[in-house]
Design an enzyme around this catalytic site. Sequence first.
Site, PDB file in Angstrom:
ATOM      1  CG  ASP A 282       0.126   5.159   6.131  1.00 47.28           C
ATOM      2  OD1 ASP A 282       0.303   4.279   5.033  1.00 47.28           O
ATOM      3  OD2 ASP A 282      -0.774   5.859   6.544  1.00 47.28           O
ATOM      4  CG  HIS A 283       0.191   0.397   4.627  1.00 42.31           C
ATOM      5  ND1 HIS A 283      -0.667  -0.617   5.017  1.00 42.31           N
ATOM      6  CD2 HIS A 283      -0.925   1.596   4.498  1.00 42.31           C
ATOM      7  CE1 HIS A 283      -2.028  -0.296   5.140  1.00 42.31           C
ATOM      8  NE2 HIS A 283      -1.908   1.117   4.917  1.00 42.31           N
TER       9      HIS A 283
ATOM     10  CD  GLU B 145      -4.717   4.161   1.029  1.00 41.93           C
ATOM     11  OE1 GLU B 145      -5.644   5.535   1.107  1.00 41.93           O
ATOM     12  OE2 GLU B 145      -4.111   3.956   1.770  1.00 41.93           O
TER      13      GLU B 145
ATOM     14  CG  ASP C 140      -4.753  -1.879   3.567  1.00 37.89           C
ATOM     15  OD1 ASP C 140      -5.099  -2.522   4.478  1.00 37.89           O
ATOM     16  OD2 ASP C 140      -4.656  -0.462   3.535  1.00 37.89           O
TER      17      ASP C 140
ATOM     18  CG  ASP D 174      -0.572  -4.176   4.458  1.00 38.00           C
ATOM     19  OD1 ASP D 174      -1.018  -3.637   3.487  1.00 38.00           O
ATOM     20  OD2 ASP D 174      -0.248  -3.610   5.739  1.00 38.00           O
TER      21      ASP D 174
ATOM     22  CG  ASN E  70      -1.877   1.278   1.347  1.00 35.71           C
ATOM     23  OD1 ASN E  70      -1.418   2.279   0.774  1.00 35.71           O
ATOM     24  ND2 ASN E  70      -2.881   0.912   1.687  1.00 35.71           N
TER      25      ASN E  70
ATOM     26  CG  ASN F 228      -8.117  -1.071   5.857  1.00 41.10           C
ATOM     27  OD1 ASN F 228      -7.201  -0.559   6.605  1.00 41.10           O
ATOM     28  ND2 ASN F 228      -8.302  -0.688   4.596  1.00 41.10           N
TER      29      ASN F 228
END
Length: 259
Positions: free
Chosen positions: A249-250, A34, A149, A220, A7, A151
Amino acid sequence: MKIATFNINGIKARIDALPQWLDEAKPDVALLQEIKSVDENFPREFLEDRGYQVETHGQKGFNGVAILSKLPLEDISRGLPGDDSDEQARWIEATVMGDTPIRVCGLYLPNGNPTPGPKYDYKLAWMERMYHHAKTLLAREEPFLMAGDYNIIPQDEDAKRPEVWQEDALAKPESRAAYRKLLNLGFTEAFRARTQGPGHYSFWDYQAGAWNKNDGIRIDHFLLSPACADLLQDCQIDKYVRAGHKPSDHVPVWIDLAA
């Protein structure tokens, strides 16, 4: 065959970090989430120059997924079946034509916050559609995987501070139940097939010094069909990428298949 999921939290923001990681890690296939770009504006040249075929399913400013592959791709499709009215770009799949063809599905599962509410309803409905599509793919009895991802924090050990996530859409009982329902179709979660125990994360928030405190979560994932799981040789998290210049941030997660 080395396949990664990453991501990137915006292709424009990661225009330097992404190629640096690709040059270091050298994945044969990379599934991106993303990308935050419409297809026609996605900067594919620097990826094609590295030998990747680039397939995107984009959306302006939000979401968006992509497949990068050094191996030929066939039968490319975009969008998760089951709801023709869904305009969010969260799913892309294709067959990677290596020595053993592998069907790869790149996904960006909805976050679902705040709960309760329509965003959480959408998350659970999306997971139900994913469940039914996974059953269809499993019926073909061919090697395939679903990665990206999710989530979803599968268990408390997948968070540094699980208590702060109890009412979050990523860890609510209904979310975890939907994830387990998917797993129970017969999938292998690649990372947990290779590594056990707490302390392994793939996401650290930009806020509150989360990275420096290792205050992370593991969201992930690679889910492998039985025929794909038979090919699994390794699965690792490239944690070091989070310490790089202008990081997402991933961080990337990758598998190695005997394919």
